[in-house]
Design a protein around this motif. Structure first.
Motif, short mmCIF file in Angstrom:
data_model
loop_
_atom_site.label_atom_id
_atom_site.label_comp_id
_atom_site.label_asym_id
_atom_site.label_seq_id
_atom_site.Cartn_x
_atom_site.Cartn_y
_atom_site.Cartn_z
N LEU A 1 -18.92 -9.28 -16.29
CA LEU A 1 -17.79 -8.37 -16.48
C LEU A 1 -17.13 -8.53 -17.84
N LEU B 1 -15.45 -11.05 -18.82
CA LEU B 1 -14.18 -11.77 -18.71
C LEU B 1 -14.25 -13.10 -19.45
N THR C 1 -17.59 0.03 -22.68
CA THR C 1 -16.28 0.63 -22.39
C THR C 1 -16.27 1.49 -21.12
N TRP D 1 -16.09 1.27 -18.02
CA TRP D 1 -15.83 0.39 -16.88
C TRP D 1 -15.72 1.16 -15.57
N TYR E 1 -15.55 -3.73 -9.02
CA TYR E 1 -15.54 -5.20 -8.90
C TYR E 1 -14.62 -5.61 -7.76
N ALA F 1 -9.89 3.16 -14.83
CA ALA F 1 -10.87 2.88 -15.88
C ALA F 1 -11.42 4.17 -16.50
N ARG G 1 -2.73 7.17 -19.29
CA ARG G 1 -3.38 7.35 -17.98
C ARG G 1 -2.43 8.10 -17.06
N ARG H 1 -10.86 0.17 -3.38
CA ARG H 1 -10.41 0.23 -4.79
C ARG H 1 -11.61 0.17 -5.73
N GLU I 1 -7.06 -10.07 -13.42
CA GLU I 1 -8.51 -10.07 -13.57
C GLU I 1 -9.09 -8.70 -13.23
N ARG J 1 -8.36 -6.40 -16.04
CA ARG J 1 -9.26 -6.63 -17.18
C ARG J 1 -10.63 -6.00 -16.90
N SER J 2 -11.09 -6.10 -15.64
CA SER J 2 -12.40 -5.54 -15.30
C SER J 2 -12.37 -4.01 -15.28
N SER J 3 -11.17 -3.43 -15.37
CA SER J 3 -11.06 -1.97 -15.48
C SER J 3 -10.92 -1.53 -16.93
N GLY J 4 -11.07 -2.48 -17.85
CA GLY J 4 -10.98 -2.16 -19.27
C GLY J 4 -9.56 -2.11 -19.80
N ILE J 5 -8.59 -2.60 -19.01
CA ILE J 5 -7.20 -2.59 -19.48
C ILE J 5 -6.99 -3.79 -20.40
#
Lengths: 253, 272
Positions: free
Chosen positions: A53, A55, A74, A76, A81, A107, A113, A155, B166, B169-173
């Motif tokens: 991911l 991270l 990009t 995402w 996840y 995303a 947004r 989600r 987390e 972050r995984s959503s690109g934020i």
């Protein structure tokens, strides 16, 4: 030819330059795969998910998502996840189920947004698919562990991702809820073509549902299907005959 | 005294306008900060404001310009808290404690160098909302617009990071950038609120409305709306009560907030 959704080549990783948590990991994931990643505690499973991911950054090696290096990726919205648990989740968090699920649509949105009317429809639909329709106005903290996990899966799914990554999603669930959860995932993979990567301790269950199994213990010890896993002499040497029999026996009942 | 006569005073009109603007901002930011477990950052930044005001009064900056001149110093301090948390590997509350005590210490030392506390410094410590000038009201309105527009633009990103960093972050934020935005907006609001609430009581206006709303609200948006209503009621009610009863405004606002919190808590317990 199926598309490579994930390509990991020669990845090494350590936290703060310490002992290497992952050593020379390489594998590819193709569209439609259902990959289970198993291994003991501390084997690097969750770290591997974080690497996928973006991270955390590998010490060496390359990771790409949908053909793009993860550091430059990009899109995402193509990935859903579901973490092992929410860090610091406050049971009094005021957000409703619908508000939390709609976070999965962020995303795909540009700046600033904004939510649209279609978003509300998508949220309602995914809640129905997950079997939790009617819970949209409830606070997340009011729900049971199994329901909360379904909300988080909703989600992850609401943006219709091509790739779903789940890190030990069934740890807090009772056996019956866990089986239901695996069944929902299997349905998503089979009927909706969602590619799945699932990390778990539960080798038998994931062996039962996944099309492919990776056994990780800092290095990649095994990569194949569950039947091969049970027949593998290398695995027999790794676990011992008795332990391997216990893992595989339930599968053949 | 009839209410129409109270409202006819210019200083009262300015107090009500500036107080309402500050109340709305503190309530909205307070919900994010409380859920982000950064509720004491307001207290820490208020203490830095004390140090900044002491520096500015010592250097003979005009009283009208103190608020504007304090903004960059308090913003720097807010980024310092984040940096300490990230780089020095210490928890947020510890970082707030470090920056907060540095702010107070600087203020005390500088006040001593200047020959002791003077009236101006005391007015910032305990607030003097009824003495707000027309210029300060305009500054409050401008800062209110800036903070509110920023929150509106980044509302979903802020909501995402307070739910789970987390996942965000995984959503690109860009979590680090949004965290910086949150503390910078808090710094602006704290400076804006110092004349209304006083440095000692600012954090009450960030925390109380949020925790009151959390007792009764269902949904994140409704939490923000209820918090804003509570904050405005407490500030407007506090201004009137303090004027009529000749009591310190900041203190009365906090007491009204406490009453609202107890009422919301009791309401929730009755419903359970």
């Amino acid at each position: 030819m199926p598309e490579d959704l994930l390509n990991i080549q020669g990845v090494w990783f350590s936290y703060g330059g310490g002992i290497e948590i992952l050593q020379d990991i390489s594998f590819r994931l193709q569209s439609g795969d259902y990959l289970g990643i198993v291994g003991p505690n501390g084997s690097g499973k969750s770290t591997l998910i974080k690497l996928m991911l973006g991270l955390v950054t590998p010490k060496r090696g390359e990771i790409s998502l949908f053909g793009t290096p993860v550091s430059q990726f990009t899109s995402w919205q193509r990935i859903g996840y579901l973490p092992q648990r929410l860090r610091n989740f406050n049971p009094n968090f005021p957000g409703t189920v619908a508000e939390v699920v709609s976070l999965g649509l962020l995303a795909g949105k540009g700046f600033p947004r904004r939510r649209s009317r279609e978003d509300a429809v998508l949220v309602d639909n995914v809640l129905d698919v997950m079997g939790i329709g009617g819970l949209g106005t409830r606070r997340l903290g009011e729900l049971s562990g199994g329901q909360q996990q379904r909300v988080l899966l909703a989600r992850a799914m609401v943006g219709s991702p091509s790739l779903l990554i789940l890190d030990e999603p069934t740890t807090a669930l009772d056996p019956e809820t866990r089986e239901n959860f695996y069944a929902v995932l299997k349905q998503l993979n089979r009927d909706h073509g969602v590619t799945i990567v699932l990390v778990t301790h539960d080798t038998w269950s994931i062996g039962h549902y996944a099309s492919r199994l990776i056994y990780l213990d800092k290095r990649l010890v095994f990569d194949g299907d569950f039947d091969d896993f049970c027949r593998s002499e290398e695995m027999t040497a790794f676990f011992g005959e008795y332990a391997q029999h216990l893992i595989c026996h339930r599968h053949h009942q | 005294m009839p209410i129409t006569e109270i409202l006819s005073y210019g200083f009262m009109q300015r107090a009500l306008i500036a107080g309402t603007l500050v109340a709305v901002l503190c309530a909205i930011l307070g919900v994010f900060l409380v859920l982000r477990r950064l509720s004491l950052i307001g207290d820490g930044l208020a203490h830095v404001t004390f140090g900044s005001v002491a520096v500015l009064l010592l250097t003979r900056v005009g009283a009208q310009s103190v608020s504007l001149a304090a903004i960059p110093l308090v913003m720097l301090a807010s980024l310092g808290i984040l940096r300490l948390t990230d780089k020095a590997r210490i928890y947020g509350d510890t970082a707030i404690g470090i920056v907060s005590s540095l702010g107070i210490a600087s203020g005390v030392v500088l006040a001593s160098v200047a020959g002791g506390f003077n009236v101006d410094l005391f007015s910032y410590l305990f607030g003097s909302i009824l003495a707000i000038s027309p210029m300060e009201t305009w500054i409050a309105a401008a800062l209110f617009l800036i903070v509110l527009v920023a929150i509106a633009l980044y509302y979903h990103d802020l909501f995402a990071i307070i739910f789970d960093e987390e996942l965000a972050r995984s959503s690109g934020i860009r979590v680090a950038a949004i965290n910086r935005l949150l503390v910078l907006l808090t710094a602006l609001t704290v400076v804006l609120a110092m004349k209304v609430m006083g440095i000692m009581l600012i954090s009450a206006l960030l925390i109380f409305p949020a925790v009151t709303a959390l007792q009764v609200a269902r949904g994140f948006r409704s939490t923000i709306v209820i918090a804003a209503v509570c904050a405005v009621v407490s500030v407007v009610g506090g201004i009137f009560v303090s004027f009529v009863a000749n009591l310190p405004t900041g203190g009365v606002i906090v007491l009204v907030n406490a009453v609202l919190f107890v009422a919301a808590y009791a309401f929730r317990r009755c419903k359970e």
